[in-house]
Design a protein around this motif. Structure first.
Motif: not given
Length: 298
Positions: A214-215, A223-224
């Protein structure tokens, strides 16, 4: 030592947050690839403002007093710092006198699973670095004030434990660090992401790691946090390299960099923060150390 470690972690968090807030260029832009620092001053965002409330409560009580923390979040809320719309609505309700125990669990129907609990918690992990289980428990207490969903809580626990580990062991193997974190995070998607991160080698292209972990685009803990902790684990003694790598591959960059900065600065009392980066970042708020401006009625 806990207060010194927490203060160092807070400085690193602010520097990472401010750097990420100042970088607005795409990751493949020559200024990012060439690592040209943006002009100063770098202003931090809500990530740092809320982290300051966490540290202020710990300084006064030695633990997370949830009602006081909620009051501090609401009192210190400053719309110019870039709060998300959900956080803004929540904190304004707190200001109006509503109880966090009523408001937080109803956010998004099931409580927020966003990355806000994780972005502000690294100094708490450094504070409780002597006891990883206590760090995890206190991180969960700090998170539910605004992020009641289990994944929002898990993200905060993961970041706090990572920071706590680095106060005890400043040079762990990446897989060791992430394995310890995963062992103390409640079961769920955040834990799964950290377990996956622990198996990704440091030689892996960071963009490929981001594609798997995840970005930050969804602004969720899921996703962090895994990517931020993978980057921190791969760069435990290379603060600037971690930040520039994040700038190439991450989204919600201020939060990813705040997490990385807070975790990495917990080791060796923040010695890894480059001096020119620290001087470019705006100072922490006066109320954090001013006894008069600091006071918050319970």
């Amino acid at each position: 030592m806990t207060q010194l470690d927490a203060a160092a972690s807070l400085r690193g968090l602010a520097v990472g947050d401010a750097f990420g807030s100042r970088i607005t260029l795409p990751g493949d832009h020559p200024e990012v690839l060439g690592r040209r620092l943006p002009p100063s001053p770098w202003h931090w965002s809500d990530d740092t403002e809320m982290a300051c409330s966490v540290v202020s409560v710990l300084s006064r009580y030695g633990e997370v007093e949830q009602d006081v923390l909620a009051t501090s979040f609401a009192r210190r809320y400053d719309a110019s710092r870039g709060y998300g719309s959900g956080a803004e609505r929540m904190l304004l309700r707190y200001r109006a006198g509503e109880r966090w125990r009523d408001v937080s669990p109803e956010a998004f129907g099931t409580g927020s699973w966003g990355n806000g609990g994780a972005m502000r918690v690294a100094p708490l992990g450094a504070w409780f670095g002597h006891d990883l289980d206590l760090a995890a428990d206190q991180a969960a207490r700090s998170a539910v004030v605004t992020h009641a969903h289990p994944e929002g809580v898990a993200g905060a626990v993961a970041v706090a434990v990572a920071a706590a580990v680095l106060t005890r062991n400043p040079a762990p193997h990446p897989a060791e660090l992430l394995g310890i974190v995963a062992s103390r995070v409640p079961a769920g998607e955040v834990q799964r992401g950290i377990a996956v991160a622990s198996a990704i080698r440091g030689s892996t292209d960071p963009a490929s790691a981001a594609a798997e972990l995840g970005t930050g685009r969804a602004v969720s803990a899921v996703d962090t946090v895994p990517l931020a902790l993978w980057l921190a684990a791969q760069h435990v003694d290379r603060f600037a390299d971690a930040m520039w790598t994040a700038a190439r591959i991450a989204e919600d960059l201020d939060t990813v960099c705040a997490i990385i900065g807070g975790v990495l600065a917990a080791r060796n009392e923040g010695a890894a923060i480059p001096g020119n980066w620290a001087s470019a970042c705006e100072p922490l708020p006066r109320w954090l150390t001013d006894p008069v401006a600091h006071g918050i009625n319970r």
